[in-house]
Design a protein around this motif. Structure first.
Motif, mmCIF file in Angstrom:
data_model
loop_
_atom_site.group_PDB
_atom_site.id
_atom_site.type_symbol
_atom_site.label_atom_id
_atom_site.label_comp_id
_atom_site.label_asym_id
_atom_site.label_seq_id
_atom_site.Cartn_x
_atom_site.Cartn_y
_atom_site.Cartn_z
ATOM 1 N N PHE A 97 -4.823 -6.198 5.884
ATOM 2 C CA PHE A 97 -3.400 -6.431 5.623
ATOM 3 C C PHE A 97 -2.544 -6.099 6.839
ATOM 4 N N HIS A 98 -1.607 -6.968 7.119
ATOM 5 C CA HIS A 98 -0.604 -6.728 8.157
ATOM 6 C C HIS A 98 0.739 -7.291 7.655
ATOM 7 N N GLY A 101 1.424 -6.696 3.412
ATOM 8 C CA GLY A 101 0.411 -6.196 2.494
ATOM 9 C C GLY A 101 0.989 -5.571 1.245
ATOM 10 N N HIS A 102 2.108 -4.865 1.387
ATOM 11 C CA HIS A 102 2.737 -4.223 0.233
ATOM 12 C C HIS A 102 3.127 -5.255 -0.820
ATOM 13 N N TYR A 118 -9.005 -1.280 1.462
ATOM 14 C CA TYR A 118 -7.887 -1.914 2.157
ATOM 15 C C TYR A 118 -7.871 -1.424 3.601
ATOM 16 N N ILE A 120 -5.178 -0.947 6.548
ATOM 17 C CA ILE A 120 -3.736 -0.916 6.791
ATOM 18 C C ILE A 120 -3.497 -0.475 8.226
ATOM 19 N N VAL A 125 3.194 -2.351 9.422
ATOM 20 C CA VAL A 125 3.602 -2.262 8.019
ATOM 21 C C VAL A 125 5.008 -2.813 7.814
ATOM 22 N N PHE A 135 4.553 1.368 3.399
ATOM 23 C CA PHE A 135 3.287 2.096 3.525
ATOM 24 C C PHE A 135 2.994 2.851 2.222
ATOM 25 N N MET A 138 1.680 0.597 -0.556
ATOM 26 C CA MET A 138 0.274 0.206 -0.421
ATOM 27 C C MET A 138 -0.656 1.363 -0.781
ATOM 28 N N VAL A 149 -9.298 3.376 1.797
ATOM 29 C CA VAL A 149 -8.353 2.790 2.743
ATOM 30 C C VAL A 149 -8.778 3.133 4.158
ATOM 31 N N ILE A 151 -7.106 3.438 7.643
ATOM 32 C CA ILE A 151 -5.863 3.447 8.400
ATOM 33 C C ILE A 151 -6.245 3.121 9.836
#
Length: 418
Positions: A97-98, A101-102, A118, A120, A125, A135, A138, A149, A151
């Motif tokens: 996601f970029h 994504g939220h 995910y 992230i 974000v 952020f 998500m 996740v 990061i």
């Protein structure tokens, strides 16, 4: 005192479980380094993406990341998961996601649930005014569905507010850091602060993997050595934008081998640019070969072959080595479910009498082909003992049959689970 060799162990990292139903992959702790890769299909093409995930999984990718960049892509994810499960491919999917994504995770809950993890990037974000809220959104979804996740901080898209803060702090130092030191600190600070924020929002440390990717070998080594000393999170290794062909392979190997030797890294990806129309699975094979040649994992029987010289003007041994290597890799998806330990087998295909018999004796199975001017026969060694001498036009077929018979006789048959 003799020379001491071996991998340094960093087993303080939290164990992160990545699940797809009953199937799970564990990253971190004392578990083996996990190999992952990424599709380059349009995720909205659900069938095409599912087929490429299957290809990568068969090649040995234990996690596969897919791009989720649009409502169409997000809507396709549950269908991709469904098709894979029907094909018997239970490899967990990671959503990349970029920027939006939220929104995609919120508006497509089936996508949020179908993904196992995910990815992230804190730098992508949102703008400074909205970044924290997006952020948080998500992370809260990840916590709700109990998803892992990553990061993933990247130098090419670093959070500029963090970079500006680190630069201001550096300006105030009596002895300012170098530009490289500032970059490393900004990467690490962004990753660790984002991970701490995720924990504050309710995502446990054992659901978090972090990465700090750059495209220069020495920068990557410096960053991860510092990062490993400052956290207990599971770490994802990879040289971003590694490049194409031998350049990408050599650069990735040079960087990752140094870190893996020091026990740093819990999961890896080799970010190769494919040759035009080239196979995406190449990056999986390179990752496996790095781990296997370092003695960290075993994936497929290894072929030992000499490079050739003036004694080996014939290409017979080169062709046989290539054929056997391709044969072994093609057989592994079948063998791994039938024969315990077959991935540790070594096969030697040598080109002349100088090192041929010796190398062949050290391998499980070896063949020493005749060099220029030598008697046109090829002795075969099995577990160090010369068993047969091959000659004529069917050496390749006969040797392959010997390898197949050896596997069937020497490795314990795995009984099917009922």
């Amino acid at each position: 005192m003799g020379v001491q060799v071996g991998i340094q162990v960093r087993n303080t990292a939290h164990e992160v479980v990545v699940r797809n139903g009953a199937h799970q992959i564990i990253i971190g702790g004392n578990h083996p380094v996990v190999v992952q890769s990424m599709t380059n299909t349009d995720t909205a093409d659900a069938l095409g993406t599912a087929l490429q995930v299957k290809e990568l999984s068969i090649a040995g990718s234990e996690l596969v990341r897919i791009t989720v960049n649009s409502p169409e892509a997000a809507a396709a994810v549950p269908y991709i998961r469904e098709q894979l499960d029907k094909m018997g491919v239970h490899t967990p999917l990671v959503g990349d996601f970029h920027y939006n994504g939220h929104k995609l995770l919120s508006e497509h809950p089936d996508c949020a649930q179908a993904l196992s993890k995910y990815r992230i990037n804190p730098g992508n974000v949102g703008s400074a005014a909205t970044r924290d809220d997006k952020f948080a959104q998500m992370i809260e979804i990840a916590a709700k569905y109990d998803k892992a996740v990553r990061i993933g901080v990247n130098w090419g898209s670093l959070d500029q507010s963090v970079l500006a803060r680190i630069m201001d702090e550096n300006h105030a130092r009596a002895t300012p850091w170098t530009a490289q030191q500032v970059m490393v600190e900004a990467l690490i600070t962004s990753a660790l602060e984002s991970a701490q924020t995720a924990q504050d929002l309710g995502l446990p440390a054992n659901r978090i993997v972090i990465s700090c990717k750059v495209s220069a070998v020495q920068d990557l080594i410096a960053t991860y050595k510092a990062l490993a000393g400052r956290c207990d999170y599971a770490l994802h290794l990879g040289l971003t934008e590694a490049g194409m062909g031998s350049k990408g392979i050599v650069a990735s190997t040079a960087a990752l081998a140094v870190l893996l030797q020091q026990g740093i890294g819990d999961t890896i990806r080799i970010s190769l640019t494919p040759e035009p129309h080239g196979k995406r699975e190449k990056e999986v094979i390179v990752a496996q070969e790095i781990l296997q040649t370092m003695g960290l994992r075993q994936f497929t029987p290894q072929v030992i072959a000499c490079p050739g010289c003036g004694r080996t003007t014939s290409t017979v041994f080169q062709e046989l080595a290539a054929d056997i290597q391709n044969y072994l890799r093609a057989q592994m998806p079948v063998w791994k479910d039938l024969y315990a330990g077959v991935e540790s087998m070594n096969v030697a295909v040598m080109g002349c009498v100088v090192n041929g018999p010796g190398e062949s004796k050290h391998a499980n199975i070896g063949i020493s082909l005749p060099g220029t001017g030598e008697t046109p026969v090829a002795p075969v060694y099995v577990d160090g003992v010369r068993t047969v001498t091959l000659k004529g036009d069917n050496i390749a077929v006969e040797f392959q049959a010997i390898v197949e018979r050896y596997v069937q006789e020497k490795y314990r048959k795995i009984e099917p689970f009922v």
